[in-house]
Design an enzyme around this catalytic site. Structure first.
Site, PDB file in Angstrom:
ATOM      1  N   ASP A  13      30.398  36.026  28.627  1.00 39.74           N
ATOM      2  CA  ASP A  13      31.477  36.305  29.572  1.00 39.74           C
ATOM      3  C   ASP A  13      32.608  35.348  29.258  1.00 39.74           C
ATOM      4  OD1 ASP A  13      32.866  37.343  31.815  1.00 39.74           O
ATOM      5  OD2 ASP A  13      32.097  35.763  33.098  1.00 39.74           O
ATOM      6  N   SER A  14      33.758  35.593  29.847  1.00 38.27           N
ATOM      7  CA  SER A  14      34.890  34.696  29.637  1.00 38.27           C
ATOM      8  C   SER A  14      34.686  33.341  30.306  1.00 38.27           C
ATOM      9  CB  SER A  14      36.177  35.340  30.157  1.00 38.27           C
ATOM     10  OG  SER A  14      36.043  35.639  31.534  1.00 38.27           O
ATOM     11  N   CYS A  76      30.948  40.899  31.165  1.00 40.49           N
ATOM     12  CA  CYS A  76      32.344  40.740  31.572  1.00 40.49           C
ATOM     13  C   CYS A  76      32.898  42.141  31.696  1.00 40.49           C
ATOM     14  CB  CYS A  76      33.106  39.942  30.517  1.00 40.49           C
ATOM     15  SG  CYS A  76      34.905  39.936  30.706  1.00 40.49           S
ATOM     16  N   GLU A 155      35.199  30.765  42.555  1.00 43.51           N
ATOM     17  CA  GLU A 155      34.997  29.556  41.764  1.00 43.51           C
ATOM     18  C   GLU A 155      35.199  28.288  42.592  1.00 43.51           C
ATOM     19  OE1 GLU A 155      36.945  29.481  38.007  1.00 43.51           O
ATOM     20  OE2 GLU A 155      35.969  31.317  37.312  1.00 43.51           O
ATOM     21  N   CYS A 187      33.666  43.188  39.187  1.00 47.92           N
ATOM     22  CA  CYS A 187      33.936  41.891  38.569  1.00 47.92           C
ATOM     23  C   CYS A 187      32.730  41.008  38.855  1.00 47.92           C
ATOM     24  CB  CYS A 187      35.209  41.255  39.134  1.00 47.92           C
ATOM     25  SG  CYS A 187      35.514  39.565  38.550  1.00 47.92           S
ATOM     26  N   HIS A 189      32.440  37.972  39.428  1.00 48.49           N
ATOM     27  CA  HIS A 189      32.632  36.959  40.465  1.00 48.49           C
ATOM     28  C   HIS A 189      32.373  37.504  41.865  1.00 48.49           C
ATOM     29  CE1 HIS A 189      34.634  34.709  37.291  1.00 48.49           C
ATOM     30  NE2 HIS A 189      34.806  33.686  38.094  1.00 48.49           N
TER      31      HIS A 189
END
Length: 268
Positions: A13-14, A76, A155, A187, A189
């Site tokens: 993932d990024s 991702c 985050e 996503c 996240h």
């Protein structure tokens, strides 16, 4: 020479978001080892051009393949949207993205054929979820919304309380007004904000976590390709990053759901 089935599942993932996918794979397949790569030096991918995302994805895949992975998970949504087909055509190991499993799961659970999709601007603009849903259920209508502020909130650990609730309402009220009964968390996240998102859309809307659907797809491919780890295997999870390993370990524990011990820096 070790058998192929003893290799790790590669996940990239990024940044830290793909750890939600890794965590679901660990839960679903507790005997499998995970080799995770977070391209933290070049995060985020969601604002990059498709050509750049493909270039980054090739680099990440190469690093994991050099370490002997048996299967690659593009954890991702942006990279899955732009680079999955390229990687599948170029690599010799099975490659799984997060878009198609999530799309199929949403198409299966919707009752009124109206699905909402939230993700990064890159994921939404790519149209890959729309194409995947159309392939699974052509009569379904899809309504999309980019929700970029969800990423920094996750985050920072701001997943509950007044601020994320206000942001969620701002993003999601329009989708709810369109009568969706299913919402794809497009996503990696967003599962950290699941409770806040669920409260914003109400109990009549089913949330689809692409991470859970992807873990199930990984299990199916391993079994079909005879790549599942042997019953006596002892899993070992390792983590690679292109920048800031200490910060990755600290933030990443919330995404993975367990402590992260072994983080190594790699030079692209």
């Amino acid at each position: 020479m070790e058998p192929v089935c003893s290799g790790a599942i590669g996940v990239f993932d990024s940044g830290v978001g793909g750890l939600t996918v890794a965590g679901r794979i660990i839960e679903r397949l507790p005997g499998e080892s995970i080799l995770y790569l977070g391209d933290t030096a070049r995060v985020p991918y969601g604002t990059k051009s498709p050509a750049t995302v493909i270039r980054y994805a090739r680099a990440c895949a190469g690093i994991l393949l050099d370490r002997g992975i048996k299967l690659l998970v593009v954890a991702c949504n942006t990279a899955s949207a732009h680079a999955l087909h390229t990687l599948q055509s170029e690599l010799t190991v099975p490659v799984i993205g997060v878009v198609e499993p999530g799309a199929r799961a949403a198409a299966k659970v919707t009752r009124n054929q109206r699905i909402g999709l939230i993700g990064t601007a890159g994921t939404v603009a790519s149209g890959e979820y729309l194409r995947a849903i159309d392939a699974a259920a052509p009569d379904v209508e899809v309504f999309s919304r980019a929700c970029p502020l969800f990423v920094p909130l996750a985050e920072e650990g701001w997943t509950h309380g007044r601020v994320p609730e206000l942001v969620a309402r701002q993003y999601l009220d329009e989708l709810v007004g369109l009568g969706i009964d299913t919402l794809i968390l497009g996503c990696t996240h967003y599962p950290l904000l699941r409770r806040t998102i669920a409260h914003a859309v109400g109990g009549s809307v089913t949330l689809v976590d692409s991470a859970e659907a992807t873990a199930e797809a990984v299990a199916e491919v391993l079994m079909a390709a005879d790549l599942a780890a042997p019953p006596e295997a002892t899993p070992h999870h390792r983590f690679l990053v292109s920048d800031a390993p200490e910060a990755f370990a600290a933030v990443g524990e919330r995404f993975l759901g367990q402590a992260i011990q072994d983080v190594q820096w790699v030079d692209f």
